[in-house]
Scaffold this motif. Sequence first.
Motif, short mmCIF file in Angstrom:
data_model
loop_
_atom_site.label_atom_id
_atom_site.label_comp_id
_atom_site.label_asym_id
_atom_site.label_seq_id
_atom_site.Cartn_x
_atom_site.Cartn_y
_atom_site.Cartn_z
N MET A 109 0.86 -1.19 0.00
CA MET A 109 0.00 0.00 0.00
C MET A 109 0.89 1.24 0.00
O MET A 109 0.87 2.04 0.93
N PRO A 110 1.71 1.41 -1.04
CA PRO A 110 2.71 2.49 -1.04
C PRO A 110 2.11 3.89 -0.91
O PRO A 110 2.80 4.80 -0.45
N HIS A 111 0.85 4.04 -1.28
CA HIS A 111 0.20 5.35 -1.13
C HIS A 111 -0.01 5.72 0.34
O HIS A 111 -0.23 6.90 0.66
N LEU A 112 0.10 4.75 1.23
CA LEU A 112 -0.06 5.00 2.66
C LEU A 112 1.26 5.02 3.42
O LEU A 112 1.27 5.30 4.62
N PHE A 113 2.36 4.72 2.74
CA PHE A 113 3.63 4.61 3.43
C PHE A 113 4.08 5.96 3.98
O PHE A 113 4.17 6.95 3.27
N GLU A 114 4.38 5.97 5.28
CA GLU A 114 4.86 7.19 5.93
C GLU A 114 5.63 6.78 7.19
O GLU A 114 5.04 6.24 8.13
N VAL A 115 6.93 7.04 7.19
CA VAL A 115 7.80 6.72 8.32
C VAL A 115 8.58 7.96 8.68
O VAL A 115 9.10 8.66 7.80
N GLU A 116 8.68 8.25 9.95
CA GLU A 116 9.39 9.45 10.38
C GLU A 116 10.83 9.44 9.87
O GLU A 116 11.55 8.46 9.99
N GLY A 117 11.24 10.55 9.27
CA GLY A 117 12.59 10.68 8.75
C GLY A 117 12.78 10.15 7.34
O GLY A 117 13.87 10.29 6.76
N ALA A 118 11.75 9.53 6.78
CA ALA A 118 11.81 8.97 5.42
C ALA A 118 10.95 9.80 4.48
O ALA A 118 10.04 10.53 4.90
#
Length: 209
Positions: A109-118
């Motif tokens: 689900m790359p449209h939802l990918f969210e990681v701090e610092g990335a």
Amino acid sequence: MELHLIRHGETQWNRDRRVQGQAEVGLNETGNRQAAELGKRLADTRYDAIYCSSSLRTKETAWLAFPDRHQELVFVDALREIALGHWEGRLHAEIAAEDPESQHHFWHMPHLFEVEGAETFYQMQERAMRAIRDILRRHSGQRVAVVSHGALIKSVLCFVEGLPMRDLWAWHPLPNCALSIVRLRGDGSGEILQYADQPFEQVKGAQVV
């Protein structure tokens, strides 16, 4: 403009399933051989310009694939892989155990990918397309090679094909040193001619998402 998008050769981190992102990792022996073989395949292809991500693994790929054109290579920071912050250098298996939701988002689900610092995939695609549009302005009507990274090339192909970000991983993975070809028109529209060394129409019929 005919744009030839080339993924870098194999690194040991590729083989180990370790997250690379923008970490400086060089080619392994297999990657060196892949890049040299790519150069032989492209020996009769005339390129008006060659652009390359400023990452070590893409530089080494370009140096081996285009041994007679080192002075002409243009290195561009905006063509680097997605920045993955504290994930870089870690095994995918470790991340999956520690943060399974983010790992699932990354691959499924790359449209939802969210990681701090990335970076998000949207941010990567935006900078990638700015770089591609700049290349198009400079080289309209010409054939240009771009040596870059798997996710970034995928994001460009998705943009050209008009796919949403959730379909970033559509079609089979891009092997190391795979060549994809895109025709871009002056107005910025385009079409995919070849995906990972195969005619795109064949690959499109086998879409995996």
